[in-house]
Design a protein around this motif. Structure first.
Motif, PDB file in Angstrom:
ATOM      1  N   VAL A   1      74.078  55.747 130.388  1.00  0.00           N
ATOM      2  CA  VAL A   1      74.287  54.311 130.633  1.00  0.00           C
ATOM      3  C   VAL A   1      75.730  54.093 131.093  1.00  0.00           C
ATOM      4  N   MET A   2      75.906  53.106 131.990  1.00  0.00           N
ATOM      5  CA  MET A   2      77.231  52.875 132.593  1.00  0.00           C
ATOM      6  C   MET A   2      77.432  51.383 132.865  1.00  0.00           C
TER       7      MET A   2
ATOM      8  N   SER B   1      89.227  40.484 135.116  1.00  0.00           N
ATOM      9  CA  SER B   1      88.459  39.519 135.924  1.00  0.00           C
ATOM     10  C   SER B   1      87.666  40.257 137.001  1.00  0.00           C
ATOM     11  N   GLY B   2      86.480  39.727 137.322  1.00  0.00           N
ATOM     12  CA  GLY B   2      85.656  40.311 138.380  1.00  0.00           C
ATOM     13  C   GLY B   2      84.188  40.373 137.989  1.00  0.00           C
ATOM     14  N   GLU B   3      83.403  40.998 138.841  1.00  0.00           N
ATOM     15  CA  GLU B   3      81.957  41.124 138.616  1.00  0.00           C
ATOM     16  C   GLU B   3      81.663  42.467 137.954  1.00  0.00           C
ATOM     17  N   TYR B   4      80.770  42.401 136.948  1.00  0.00           N
ATOM     18  CA  TYR B   4      80.377  43.601 136.213  1.00  0.00           C
ATOM     19  C   TYR B   4      78.872  43.812 136.359  1.00  0.00           C
ATOM     20  N   LYS B   5      78.486  45.117 136.480  1.00  0.00           N
ATOM     21  CA  LYS B   5      77.070  45.477 136.599  1.00  0.00           C
ATOM     22  C   LYS B   5      76.742  46.617 135.634  1.00  0.00           C
ATOM     23  N   PHE B   6      75.499  46.546 135.137  1.00  0.00           N
ATOM     24  CA  PHE B   6      75.028  47.599 134.240  1.00  0.00           C
ATOM     25  C   PHE B   6      74.085  48.523 135.005  1.00  0.00           C
ATOM     26  N   ARG B   7      74.239  49.854 134.759  1.00  0.00           N
ATOM     27  CA  ARG B   7      73.408  50.870 135.425  1.00  0.00           C
ATOM     28  C   ARG B   7      72.977  51.895 134.372  1.00  0.00           C
ATOM     29  N   PHE B   8      71.710  52.308 134.463  1.00  0.00           N
ATOM     30  CA  PHE B   8      71.244  53.340 133.532  1.00  0.00           C
ATOM     31  C   PHE B   8      70.370  54.358 134.287  1.00  0.00           C
ATOM     32  N   ILE B   9      70.319  55.555 133.702  1.00  0.00           N
ATOM     33  CA  ILE B   9      69.586  56.665 134.320  1.00  0.00           C
ATOM     34  C   ILE B   9      68.650  57.260 133.258  1.00  0.00           C
TER      35      ILE B   9
END
Length: 333
Positions: free
Chosen positions: A52-53, A103-111
């Motif tokens: 997970v990232m 500050s900024g946009e954050y995204k979640f990624r999983f494998i």
């Protein structure tokens, strides 16, 4: 109100892959506070999550396929203030002591062992400092005793704040509302005010200074000043008048002494002249016509009145007459 964003993959099995950001978007955070991005994710049954990232679009792009990551479950270089709750369904991210660099946009990624997925679009985080704004009943101008005044703890990227604590001269005030109200302000309310999120003193705002003018003191001070000035003038006038009176008395005393001195000097001469005249009259009373001369002299003496103020003038005139007589005798001789 919480908004749930469901990100679904297109296709027949799209409902089996999902990332839900259960959070306000964008998230407004005060510098120094802790921010949590609530997140839930879903994948097909039977698969296992291997990695997970979290990534930030400040340092990454697109679907966070490549590094760097702000959090990576397989990395030992993760920031201590970033963590993932678990690897099953909760993908919430906590950022503690947040600042402007976050500050900024954050995204979640999983494998998983079969595929990979990124929740797009992500969640935006805005970080700003708390500020204190002031509003008063009289609008522009200085604040005076009796005015009503409101101090509001604000965050530019957020409409309303929840729990707020206030400080006066850096001392905590027991108040939890974002608006600090003074219905009738006093001079004792003057000071430096700041606010922070409750239990997060690291979010404290810059101070705003309130100076309350006590105009009720001005008339009193003015009256005291006028009274003191008047008292000084009156005292000076009394001293001057007394001094003038003393000088006048001294002058009058000197004049009286001079007059008495002149009168005492002339009086013996007058008595001597009268004595000589009497002896002359007695010696010559047997002479022919002596009686008439004596009467004439008595008439002349009785008609002469010597006043103290005219003593000097009479003396002067007598000297002038004597000089004239001597001069006349010399010329006739």
């Amino acid at each position: 109100m919480l908004q749930i964003f469901l990100l679904l993959l297109p296709g027949v099995l799209s409902n089996q892959w999902r990332v839900s950001y259960v959070s306000l978007s964008p998230v407004c955070a005060a510098r120094g506070s802790n921010v949590s991005i609530n997140c839930r994710y879903k994948y097909p049954h039977g698969q296992q999550v291997q990695r997970v990232m979290w990534c930030s679009m400040r340092s990454n792009h697109d679907n966070c396929v490549n590094e760097p990551y702000v959090y990576d479950s397989k990395s030992n270089n993760n920031q201590k203030n970033l963590y993932i709750v678990d690897k099953t369904s909760n993908c919430s991210l906590l950022i503690s002591n947040i600042d402007q660099t976050h500050s900024g946009e954050y995204k979640f990624r999983f494998i998983t062992n079969d595929d990979k997925y990124t929740g797009d679009p992500g969640v935006n985080i805005l970080v700003d400092d708390l500020k204190v704004s002031m509003s008063r009943s009289r609008g522009n101008g200085s604040t005076i005793v009796g005015d009503s005044l409101n101090l509001t703890c604000t965050l530019s990227c957020s409409g309303n704040l929840a729990d707020v604590q206030w400080f006066k001269n850096r001392d905590l005030i027991r108040h939890s509302e974002p608006v600090l109200t003074f219905s009738r302000i006093t001079a004792e309310d003057s000071g430096n005010y700041s606010c922070s999120l409750r239990n997060f003193k690291t979010t404290v705002s810059e101070e705003i200074t309130i100076y309350i003018e006590d105009v009720t003191e001005f008339p009193t001070i003015l009256i005291i000043v006028v009274f003191l000035v008047s008292l000084v003038f009156i005292t000076a006038a009394v001293i001057l008048i007394r001094r003038r009176k003393a000088i006048m008395k001294e002058k009058q005393a000197e004049e009286r002494e001079v007059k008495d001195s002149l009168y005492s000097t002339i009086q013996p001469q007058t008595n001597l002249h009268q004595k000589n005249h009497t002896g002359y009259a007695e010696d010559n009373k047997n002479l022919p016509g002596a009686e008439d001369v004596q009467q004439e002299d008595e008439v002349q003496y009785s008609s002469v009145t010597i006043k103290p103020k005219e003593l000097l003038q009479v003396s002067s005139n007598t000297e002038q007459e004597d000089d004239s007589t001597i001069y006349s005798a010399v010329m006739n001789g």
